[in-house]
Design a protein around this motif. Sequence first.
Motif, PDB file in Angstrom:
ATOM      1  N   SER A 292      90.915 -12.036 -91.520  1.00  0.00           N
ATOM      2  CA  SER A 292      90.923 -12.653 -90.424  1.00  0.00           C
ATOM      3  C   SER A 292      92.001 -12.270 -89.330  1.00  0.00           C
ATOM      4  O   SER A 292      93.026 -12.852 -89.317  1.00  0.00           O
ATOM      5  N   PRO A 293      91.795 -11.252 -88.735  1.00  0.00           N
ATOM      6  CA  PRO A 293      92.798 -10.844 -87.472  1.00  0.00           C
ATOM      7  C   PRO A 293      92.909 -12.116 -86.607  1.00  0.00           C
ATOM      8  O   PRO A 293      92.168 -13.111 -86.043  1.00  0.00           O
ATOM      9  N   ASN A 294      94.237 -12.490 -86.313  1.00  0.00           N
ATOM     10  CA  ASN A 294      94.800 -13.297 -85.229  1.00  0.00           C
ATOM     11  C   ASN A 294      94.174 -13.013 -83.765  1.00  0.00           C
ATOM     12  O   ASN A 294      93.522 -12.014 -83.486  1.00  0.00           O
ATOM     13  N   PHE A 295      94.121 -14.062 -83.078  1.00  0.00           N
ATOM     14  CA  PHE A 295      93.708 -13.974 -81.465  1.00  0.00           C
ATOM     15  C   PHE A 295      94.111 -12.928 -80.946  1.00  0.00           C
ATOM     16  O   PHE A 295      93.317 -12.114 -80.106  1.00  0.00           O
ATOM     17  N   TYR A 301      91.344  -5.638 -79.449  1.00  0.00           N
ATOM     18  CA  TYR A 301      90.436  -4.870 -79.983  1.00  0.00           C
ATOM     19  C   TYR A 301      89.320  -4.791 -78.957  1.00  0.00           C
ATOM     20  O   TYR A 301      88.779  -3.645 -78.592  1.00  0.00           O
ATOM     21  N   TYR A 302      88.669  -6.046 -78.466  1.00  0.00           N
ATOM     22  CA  TYR A 302      87.686  -6.134 -77.500  1.00  0.00           C
ATOM     23  C   TYR A 302      88.072  -5.558 -76.418  1.00  0.00           C
ATOM     24  O   TYR A 302      87.215  -5.336 -75.304  1.00  0.00           O
ATOM     25  N   SER A 303      89.436  -5.609 -75.621  1.00  0.00           N
ATOM     26  CA  SER A 303      89.891  -5.119 -74.489  1.00  0.00           C
ATOM     27  C   SER A 303      89.789  -3.278 -74.504  1.00  0.00           C
ATOM     28  O   SER A 303      89.947  -2.903 -73.173  1.00  0.00           O
ATOM     29  N   GLY A 304      89.513  -2.817 -75.678  1.00  0.00           N
ATOM     30  CA  GLY A 304      89.496  -1.429 -75.736  1.00  0.00           C
ATOM     31  C   GLY A 304      90.885  -0.585 -76.217  1.00  0.00           C
ATOM     32  O   GLY A 304      90.991   0.441 -75.909  1.00  0.00           O
ATOM     33  N   SER A 370      82.650 -16.657 -83.842  1.00  0.00           N
ATOM     34  CA  SER A 370      83.657 -16.790 -84.905  1.00  0.00           C
ATOM     35  C   SER A 370      83.468 -18.347 -85.355  1.00  0.00           C
ATOM     36  O   SER A 370      82.755 -19.093 -85.077  1.00  0.00           O
ATOM     37  N   GLN A 371      84.395 -18.057 -86.776  1.00  0.00           N
ATOM     38  CA  GLN A 371      84.262 -19.381 -87.491  1.00  0.00           C
ATOM     39  C   GLN A 371      85.570 -20.004 -86.900  1.00  0.00           C
ATOM     40  O   GLN A 371      86.745 -19.653 -87.249  1.00  0.00           O
ATOM     41  N   ILE A 372      85.569 -21.355 -86.442  1.00  0.00           N
ATOM     42  CA  ILE A 372      86.701 -22.120 -85.923  1.00  0.00           C
ATOM     43  C   ILE A 372      86.435 -23.338 -86.535  1.00  0.00           C
ATOM     44  O   ILE A 372      85.622 -24.205 -86.498  1.00  0.00           O
ATOM     45  N   ASN A 373      87.529 -23.697 -87.507  1.00  0.00           N
ATOM     46  CA  ASN A 373      87.587 -24.913 -88.136  1.00  0.00           C
ATOM     47  C   ASN A 373      86.343 -25.298 -88.749  1.00  0.00           C
ATOM     48  O   ASN A 373      85.972 -26.501 -88.800  1.00  0.00           O
ATOM     49  N   THR A 378      80.076 -19.515 -80.747  1.00  0.00           N
ATOM     50  CA  THR A 378      80.333 -18.569 -79.869  1.00  0.00           C
ATOM     51  C   THR A 378      81.823 -18.713 -79.097  1.00  0.00           C
ATOM     52  O   THR A 378      82.076 -19.845 -78.670  1.00  0.00           O
ATOM     53  N   THR A 379      82.476 -17.680 -79.005  1.00  0.00           N
ATOM     54  CA  THR A 379      83.784 -17.593 -78.612  1.00  0.00           C
ATOM     55  C   THR A 379      83.975 -17.080 -76.927  1.00  0.00           C
ATOM     56  O   THR A 379      84.732 -17.593 -76.162  1.00  0.00           O
ATOM     57  N   THR A 380      82.988 -16.284 -76.780  1.00  0.00           N
ATOM     58  CA  THR A 380      82.883 -15.582 -75.674  1.00  0.00           C
ATOM     59  C   THR A 380      81.461 -15.280 -75.325  1.00  0.00           C
ATOM     60  O   THR A 380      80.820 -14.411 -76.321  1.00  0.00           O
TER      61      THR A 380
END
Length: 391
Positions: A292-295, A301-304, A370-373, A378-380
Motif C-alpha cells: 500500500s504505497p503512501n499518497f 507515479y501517476y504524474s509520470g 482506492s480503499q479508504i477507511n 474513487t479518488t480521482t
Amino acid sequence: MNARTSVINSTLFFCGLLAVGQLAGQNDKDRNWSLNGYVKNMTSHTLISDSSLTDNLVHNRLNFKWYPSDHVKVVAEMRNRLFIGDQVRFNPFFTQLLKGANDYFDWTYSVENNGNFVLHFMLDRAYLQYSLEKLEIKLGRQRVNWGINTVWNPNDLFNAFSYFDFDYEERPGSDAISIRYYTGVASSIEVAGKMADDLTNFTGAGLWRFNLNNYDYQILGGLSNNNLVVGGGWAGNILKAGFKGEGSYFLPLSNALDKSEVLVASVSMDYSFKNSLYINVSGLYSSNGSVSPNFIEQALYYSGNISAKYLSPYRWSVFLQSGYQFHPLVNGGLALITYPASGDAFIGPYVGVSVLQNLDLDAFAQVLFSQINGTYQTTTQAYYLRLKYSF
C-alpha cells in the motif's frame, strides 16, 4: 485576463499553428528535407475529492528532418504547448514542473501571464545521425528505445515513460550518444551513453539483440544512475498470440545513496481476433514496491515521475486492455490496471473518431479507485476531449 480573453488567445494560437501545418504539408518531392507534425486542442475536467479543475491545452508538434547527404541525417523536433485553466491558476509551481523534464540540457522556454496562461516550448529531439552500411551513430537528444512491452519497460534504462501520459506519443528523449552495428538481418550490437555531471545521473550500457528459433532476444548490461544493471527480454509468439517479456536487476554501487537491490520484470501476451477485437494482458513485478504505497508515492507515479528501476510503487501490477474497431471511422477500448495486494485500481476507457483524413476526435477518461477507511471509492476522475489535426 478574463476567461473570454484566454479562450480567444487559445483559439488564435491554434489557428496560427494550423497555418504552419498547411505550409508544411506543401511537399516538394525534390527537396532534401521534410517538415510534419500536428496540432491538438484538448479540454480536460478533473475531480479530486470535493474539488474540480477545468483546463485547456493547445499542443503543437513540429518534426524537421534534413538529409544533407546519403549518410547524414539531421533531426530537430519540437513540442509547443499553451496551457490555460485551473492548474495554471492554482499551482504556483506549474511552470517549474514543466522545465524539470528536459534531460541534461534545459532546452525549454516558457512565457507565463500571472496564472492566466503558460506558453511552453520544448526541443525534445535534436540529433545528428551518421549511417554507413551496417553502422549507425546518433549524437544529441534522441530516444534510446530498449523497451519491449507496451506498458512497463524494465529495459528502458535511458528514458522510461509513463503509460498515463497518453498525450505524449513520442515519449521523452535523452542527451546521449548511441552506436549500433547490425550483425545480421535481425541482430545488432548497440552501446549508448547519457550525458551527466556525476554517476548518480549517468547511464551507459550495451545491448545485444539476436534471433533464435523465431524469437527475438536481447541482453543488456551497464551502469544506470549509480547502479550496476543486467537485464534482457524476448518477443515471440505462442500459437498466434504475441508473447513478450523483459526484466532488469539493479545492484547499487558502494557510494550510492539508495542501497536497495531491485528486480523489475514484466511479461505480456496480446492477441488480435479476426473481427478486429484486440486483447492485451500484462503483469509487472517490482521488488522495491509495497503493498500500500503512501499518497506521495502514488502522486509521483501517476504524474509520470518514474524510471526503469522505479516503474511502480506497487509490488504487483496487472494490466488488461481491449480494443475494437466499431466502424471504419470509429474505434474504442478499455484499459484496466489493478494492484492485487492493495485493491487499488485504474480504469481508462477511450473512443476515437476519424472525422476527416487528417482530423481525429478522441475522448478519454482516467479514473482511480482506492480503499479508504475500509470503503472502496474513487479518488480521482479525469475526462478529456481532444481534437487532433495532422499535417
